[in-house]
Design an enzyme around this catalytic site. Structure first.
Site, PDB file in Angstrom:
ATOM      1  N   HIS A 158      -8.296  -5.119  -5.765  1.00  8.87           N
ATOM      2  CA  HIS A 158      -7.592  -3.916  -5.306  1.00  8.87           C
ATOM      3  C   HIS A 158      -8.370  -3.243  -4.171  1.00  8.87           C
ATOM      4  O   HIS A 158      -8.422  -2.014  -4.087  1.00  8.87           O
ATOM      5  CB  HIS A 158      -7.399  -2.956  -6.478  1.00  8.87           C
ATOM      6  CG  HIS A 158      -6.104  -2.199  -6.445  1.00  8.87           C
ATOM      7  ND1 HIS A 158      -4.985  -2.575  -7.135  1.00  8.87           N
ATOM      8  CD2 HIS A 158      -5.735  -1.064  -5.787  1.00  8.87           C
ATOM      9  CE1 HIS A 158      -4.006  -1.710  -6.916  1.00  8.87           C
ATOM     10  NE2 HIS A 158      -4.438  -0.787  -6.098  1.00  8.87           N
ATOM     11  N   ARG A 218      -5.977  -2.400   4.446  1.00  9.85           N
ATOM     12  CA  ARG A 218      -6.483  -1.333   5.306  1.00  9.85           C
ATOM     13  C   ARG A 218      -6.433  -1.714   6.792  1.00  9.85           C
ATOM     14  O   ARG A 218      -6.216  -0.840   7.629  1.00  9.85           O
ATOM     15  CB  ARG A 218      -7.897  -0.966   4.892  1.00  9.85           C
ATOM     16  CG  ARG A 218      -7.941  -0.274   3.524  1.00  9.85           C
ATOM     17  CD  ARG A 218      -9.369   0.015   3.145  1.00  9.85           C
ATOM     18  NE  ARG A 218      -9.522   0.692   1.880  1.00  9.85           N
ATOM     19  CZ  ARG A 218      -9.612   0.078   0.714  1.00  9.85           C
ATOM     20  NH1 ARG A 218      -9.531  -1.252   0.647  1.00  9.85           N
ATOM     21  NH2 ARG A 218      -9.781   0.768  -0.403  1.00  9.85           N
ATOM     22  N   SER A 248      -8.662  -8.035  -0.369  1.00  9.94           N
ATOM     23  CA  SER A 248      -9.782  -7.114  -0.592  1.00  9.94           C
ATOM     24  C   SER A 248     -10.902  -7.291   0.429  1.00  9.94           C
ATOM     25  O   SER A 248     -11.731  -8.193   0.306  1.00  9.94           O
ATOM     26  CB  SER A 248     -10.362  -7.222  -2.008  1.00  9.94           C
ATOM     27  OG  SER A 248      -9.356  -6.925  -2.972  1.00  9.94           O
ATOM     28  N   THR A 305       1.715  -5.860  -9.884  1.00  4.78           N
ATOM     29  CA  THR A 305       0.273  -5.577  -9.779  1.00  4.78           C
ATOM     30  C   THR A 305      -0.225  -5.215 -11.169  1.00  4.78           C
ATOM     31  O   THR A 305       0.287  -4.294 -11.796  1.00  4.78           O
ATOM     32  CB  THR A 305       0.025  -4.413  -8.794  1.00  4.78           C
ATOM     33  OG1 THR A 305       0.544  -4.801  -7.524  1.00  4.78           O
ATOM     34  CG2 THR A 305      -1.454  -4.106  -8.643  1.00  4.78           C
ATOM     35  N   THR A 313       0.845  -1.202   0.000  1.00  2.00           N
ATOM     36  CA  THR A 313       0.000   0.000   0.000  1.00  2.00           C
ATOM     37  C   THR A 313       0.878   1.249   0.000  1.00  2.00           C
ATOM     38  O   THR A 313       1.813   1.349   0.795  1.00  2.00           O
ATOM     39  CB  THR A 313      -0.929   0.058   1.236  1.00  2.00           C
ATOM     40  OG1 THR A 313      -0.155  -0.104   2.408  1.00  2.00           O
ATOM     41  CG2 THR A 313      -2.026  -0.968   1.195  1.00  2.00           C
TER      42      THR A 313
HETATM   43  C1  LIG Z   1      -4.138   3.456   0.552  1.00  2.00           C
HETATM   44  C2  LIG Z   1      -3.899   2.284  -0.347  1.00  2.00           C
HETATM   45  C3  LIG Z   1      -2.790   2.245  -1.168  1.00  2.00           C
HETATM   46  C4  LIG Z   1      -2.566   1.153  -2.004  1.00  2.00           C
HETATM   47  N1  LIG Z   1      -1.443   1.116  -2.769  1.00  2.00           N
HETATM   48  C5  LIG Z   1      -1.170   0.015  -3.508  1.00  2.00           C
HETATM   49  C6  LIG Z   1       0.058  -0.090  -4.218  1.00  2.00           C
HETATM   50  O1  LIG Z   1       0.901   0.796  -4.168  1.00  2.00           O
HETATM   51  N2  LIG Z   1       0.265  -1.219  -4.936  1.00  2.00           N
HETATM   52  C7  LIG Z   1      -0.655  -2.248  -4.992  1.00  2.00           C
HETATM   53  O2  LIG Z   1      -0.415  -3.266  -5.641  1.00  2.00           O
HETATM   54  N3  LIG Z   1      -1.812  -2.161  -4.330  1.00  2.00           N
HETATM   55  C8  LIG Z   1      -2.084  -1.068  -3.578  1.00  2.00           C
HETATM   56  N4  LIG Z   1      -3.246  -1.008  -2.872  1.00  2.00           N
HETATM   57  C9  LIG Z   1      -4.168  -2.144  -2.911  1.00  2.00           C
HETATM   58  C10 LIG Z   1      -3.776  -3.173  -1.844  1.00  2.00           C
HETATM   59  O3  LIG Z   1      -2.567  -3.810  -2.157  1.00  2.00           O
HETATM   60  C11 LIG Z   1      -4.832  -4.264  -1.666  1.00  2.00           C
HETATM   61  O4  LIG Z   1      -5.135  -4.860  -2.899  1.00  2.00           O
HETATM   62  C12 LIG Z   1      -6.115  -3.780  -0.998  1.00  2.00           C
HETATM   63  O5  LIG Z   1      -5.851  -2.716  -0.101  1.00  2.00           O
HETATM   64  C13 LIG Z   1      -6.737  -4.930  -0.239  1.00  2.00           C
HETATM   65  O6  LIG Z   1      -7.944  -4.575   0.340  1.00  2.00           O
HETATM   66  P1  LIG Z   1      -8.104  -4.142   1.883  1.00  2.00           P
HETATM   67  O7  LIG Z   1      -7.432  -2.820   2.003  1.00  2.00           O
HETATM   68  O8  LIG Z   1      -9.560  -4.071   2.032  1.00  2.00           O
HETATM   69  O9  LIG Z   1      -7.447  -5.194   2.730  1.00  2.00           O
HETATM   70  C14 LIG Z   1      -3.492   0.079  -2.032  1.00  2.00           C
HETATM   71  C15 LIG Z   1      -4.606   0.121  -1.194  1.00  2.00           C
HETATM   72  C16 LIG Z   1      -4.819   1.196  -0.349  1.00  2.00           C
HETATM   73  C17 LIG Z   1      -6.015   1.197   0.564  1.00  2.00           C
END
Ligand SMILES: Cc1cc2nc3c(=O)[nH]c(=O)nc-3n(C[C@H](O)[C@H](O)[C@H](O)COP(=O)(O)O)c2cc1C
Length: 411
Positions: A282, A337, A314, A159, A82
């Site tokens: 995502h 999150r 997710s 990703t 993230t």
């Molecule tokens: C604030 C934020 C930033 C994120 N940045 C990335 C990232 O840089 N690369 C990526 O592959 N996924 C990113 N994601 C997606 C997460 O890797 C993941 O797929 C997703 O947060 C999972 O769901 P959850 O937050 O409900 O657990 C991001 C998600 C959030 C909430």
């Protein structure tokens, strides 16, 4: 000082995060894309899946550990990549890596964070994976992959579900974008409204590093104007399986592809040399019409047929969510999150607290299901929405039929 013992579930950490963070940052945690349909749907699907408890099994010894790529981890969890961790908390990526190492689970660093990847590896410790974002300047992005390889990350994440920009109306409307290019009056006002965050994060960066958090893991050409930088940070949308092959040739260790929702893509990823796949939408932040990863998991697990580990993310907020995914065939669950809320609430201690809440809930649910280990969970423990379809075919007088007199009246 936050009393973490008062936070007994992930949502408590979310509420503390809401108080602490500027609105623009909290919105990134609390929203998906467009109408938040897939963001909400992820949670609804968890609620529709039921776990059937079992009785009188000796569950005094419950072991939630798993083995992934030959390594034992104490929980079936991985911290998912993230961005904005550096803006949520001072050197947030190091805090998350440390919390993961203490819990003995892998941590995934994304390339958009501020702390140099080598520092995160060294100071964070534990098992660390690296996620590379592919910008339009592909050669520079691939140099980042080589750097992660030389630094010693154990796995590379590609990703592939967000090569086009997300459509987030709330994000477009707000005045603060991260990384911040220019401090405006409104930003200072947000800082005054959130003093704990302002002093603990941006002010601390300015004091200790003489600059606000940027992106040290991205090889951005030097000397660009703000407008040129904005134009540079565009994701490459021409990526295809030939490009994936290029990354495969570059990366000698475990290669994981994240963002799969179709069984055919899973099969193609394995043929192209992926060592694991992540079933993900995502966190509801890209295609707002996406199904929940859990809905697609059974068909993807069947298509993969045990050839590579299947990871999923997710919307996971409860230990029972994690067991539902494992019962549907996932090898491990990635969380985003949940640990970010903890990070926002209290840095490394908050992220560790989020993991301990999930650990307790996983162990509690294992006990309810009569499980001593995770290998014994399966379809038998699940009641899925479709399992009840036969009930709708049973004639229920007050619902399925209508009195003839009333029927005539209504016509
Ligand atoms: C604030 C934020 C930033 C994120 N940045 C990335 C990232 O840089 N690369 C990526 O592959 N996924 C990113 N994601 C997606 C997460 O890797 C993941 O797929 C997703 O947060 C999972 O769901 P959850 O937050 O409900 O657990 C991001 C998600 C959030 C909430």
């Amino acid at each position: 000082m936050v009393r973490l013992d008062k936070a007994v579930e992930i949502n408590d950490l979310r509420l503390i995060a809401k108080r602490r963070l500027p609105v623009a940052l909290f919105n990134q945690l609390d929203h998906g894309s467009e109408d938040d349909v897939s963001y909400r749907h992820n949670r609804e699907v968890f609620e529709r899946i039921k776990l059937i408890h079992r009785i009188l099994q000796d569950v005094s010894q419950r072991d939630p550990s798993i083995t992934l790529f030959g390594k034992k981890h104490d929980l079936p969890l991985i911290i998912t990549p993230t961005g904005i961790t550096s803006w949520i908390s001072y050197r947030g990526e190091v805090s998350l890596a440390r919390a993961a190492a203490k819990a003995n689970i892998p941590f995934t660093l994304t390339s958009t964070t501020a702390t140099p990847m080598e520092t995160v590896l060294e100071e964070g410790g534990g098992t660390q994976w690296y996620q590379a974002i592919m910008w339009r300047d592909l050669e520079s992005s691939l140099r980042g992959v080589e750097r992660a390889r030389d630094a010693g990350f154990e796995a590379l994440f590609l990703t592939v579900d967000s090569t086009i920009p997300y459509n987030r109306p709330w994000d477009k409307r707000q005045d603060i974008k991260f990384p911040l290019e220019r401090v405006k009056l409104g930003h200072l006002f947000e800082g005054v409204r959130h003093p704990h965050w302002a002093l603990g994060t941006p002010a601390r960066y300015l004091l200790k590093e003489r600059q606000l958090p940027g992106m040290t893991n991205t090889d951005v050409p030097e000397g660009m104007t703000a407008a040129e930088r904005r134009a540079w940070f565009v994701k490459e949308d021409s990526l295809d399986w030939t490009f994936f092959q290029r990354v495969r040739d570059l990366w000698p260790r475990t290669l994981i592809i994240k963002g799969i929702l179709h069984p055919d893509d899973a099969v193609q990823a394995i043929s192209a040399g992926a060592d694991a796949i992540v079933v993900s939408n995502h966190g509801g932040a890209t295609n707002d019409s996406a199904p929940s990863p859990l809905e697609m998991l059974p068909s993807i697990v069947a298509a993969v047929a045990g050839r590579v580990p299947v990871l999923v993310d997710s919307g996971f907020r409860r230990g029972s969510d994690v067991l539902k995914a494992i019962a549907l065939g996932a090898d491990a669950v990635m969380i985003g999150r949940a640990t970010l809320y903890g990070l926002a609430a209290a840095g490394e201690a908050g992220a560790s607290h989020a993991l301990s809440i999930l650990r307790d809930e996983i162990r509690r649910t294992m006990g309810a299901l009569g499980l001593s280990d995770l290998a014994s969970i399966g379809r038998d423990h699940l009641l899925l929405p479709g399992d009840l379809d036969h009930l709708s075919r049973v004639a229920v007088p007050w619902k399925g039929t209508i009195a003839p007199e009333l029927d005539a009246e209504l016509r």
